[in-house]
Write a protein that holds these residues in place. Structure first.
Motif, PDB file in Angstrom:
ATOM      1  N   TRP A   7      28.664 -78.553 -76.150  1.00 11.32           N
ATOM      2  CA  TRP A   7      27.653 -77.511 -76.342  1.00 11.32           C
ATOM      3  C   TRP A   7      26.671 -77.878 -77.445  1.00 11.32           C
ATOM      4  N   ILE A  29      33.209 -68.036 -80.367  1.00 14.69           N
ATOM      5  CA  ILE A  29      32.811 -66.703 -79.889  1.00 14.69           C
ATOM      6  C   ILE A  29      33.544 -65.678 -80.736  1.00 14.69           C
ATOM      7  N   LEU A  53      30.377 -70.704 -69.939  1.00 16.70           N
ATOM      8  CA  LEU A  53      29.148 -70.338 -70.636  1.00 16.70           C
ATOM      9  C   LEU A  53      27.988 -70.985 -69.894  1.00 16.70           C
ATOM     10  N   GLU A  54      27.254 -70.159 -69.138  1.00 12.21           N
ATOM     11  CA  GLU A  54      26.253 -70.694 -68.221  1.00 12.21           C
ATOM     12  C   GLU A  54      24.872 -70.058 -68.371  1.00 12.21           C
ATOM     13  N   TRP A 110      21.679 -68.316 -77.977  1.00 10.43           N
ATOM     14  CA  TRP A 110      23.105 -68.297 -77.668  1.00 10.43           C
ATOM     15  C   TRP A 110      23.376 -68.684 -76.225  1.00 10.43           C
ATOM     16  N   LEU A 111      24.655 -69.000 -75.979  1.00 12.49           N
ATOM     17  CA  LEU A 111      25.177 -69.196 -74.621  1.00 12.49           C
ATOM     18  C   LEU A 111      26.157 -68.076 -74.334  1.00 12.49           C
ATOM     19  N   SER A 112      26.188 -67.646 -73.073  1.00 11.94           N
ATOM     20  CA  SER A 112      27.140 -66.603 -72.690  1.00 11.94           C
ATOM     21  C   SER A 112      27.549 -66.799 -71.231  1.00 11.94           C
ATOM     22  N   PRO A 113      28.629 -66.117 -70.843  1.00 15.67           N
ATOM     23  CA  PRO A 113      28.956 -66.111 -69.416  1.00 15.67           C
ATOM     24  C   PRO A 113      27.999 -65.168 -68.686  1.00 15.67           C
ATOM     25  N   THR A 118      31.256 -60.933 -68.326  1.00 18.36           N
ATOM     26  CA  THR A 118      32.419 -61.053 -69.210  1.00 18.36           C
ATOM     27  C   THR A 118      33.682 -60.860 -68.387  1.00 18.36           C
ATOM     28  N   HIS A 143      29.271 -64.144 -76.712  1.00 20.38           N
ATOM     29  CA  HIS A 143      28.211 -65.154 -76.849  1.00 20.38           C
ATOM     30  C   HIS A 143      28.621 -66.189 -77.891  1.00 20.38           C
TER      31      HIS A 143
END
Length: 179
Positions: free
Chosen positions: A26, A49, A81-82, A94-97, A100, A130
């Motif tokens: 990442w 996270i 995390l896309e 930030w990166l997040s799914p 959730t 995130h």
């Protein structure tokens, strides 16, 4: 009578802490995807996270905090995390799914319930998982998608945070396995 010595406190938070190989993936992606000078990139070793930020916790209260974590029984889950995002007000990229996972929602909910018994108030806003990539980001990053990487989450941790002139130093002080 001598003044009572103040109890020591530590700045603590609960988090999901990825293995070093994922942190490097990442961090490298952020370095390539985010334009130079867009903000201050988070060092790979600090990528995580946050589940619940506690703030300054006195030694006597830390016992309650760790007991609350002992009572959490949530399943393991995979996290991907896309999605790259940006919050203007705190100036964070930030990166997040995309969504959730229910198991992560369970983990956060159980942790919040236990910590309420220790005197901590949960954030009234819905939990948003995130991973902060950069701080002091003054404008939104380009619309790029990271290559999805599966993260098998099998534990959560308690982290000590020490602030210094260059940012934060983090130390994982205890871990709890997920079922």
């Amino acid at each position: 009578m001598p003044a009572r010595e103040a109890l020591k406190s530590q700045r603590l938070f609960f988090a999901l802490w990825p293995e070093a190989a994922l942190q490097e993936i990442w961090a490298n992606w952020a370095q390539q995807a985010l334009p130079a000078g867009i903000g201050r990139l988070i060092p790979a070793a600090n990528l995580h996270i946050t589940l619940f930020f506690l703030g300054d916790v006195a030694e006597d209260q830390q016992y309650c905090v760790e007991n609350a974590a002992d009572g959490v029984h949530a399943p393991r889950f995979n996290l991907c995390l896309e999605r790259l995002g940006y919050w203007r007000r705190p100036q964070v990229a930030w990166l997040s799914p995309q969504t959730t996972p229910f198991a992560l929602q369970q983990l956060v909910s159980q942790l919040q319930q236990g910590l309420e018994r220790c005197g901590f108030k949960p954030d009234p806003r819905p939990y948003q998982a995130h991973l902060t990539l950069a701080r002091k980001v003054r404008r939104g990053p380009p619309a790029v998608r990271p290559e999805p990487v599966a993260w098998p989450v099998d534990r959560f941790v308690l982290v000590r945070s020490e602030l210094n002139q260059t940012g934060s130093n983090y130390e994982v002080i205890r871990a709890w396995p997920l079922d």
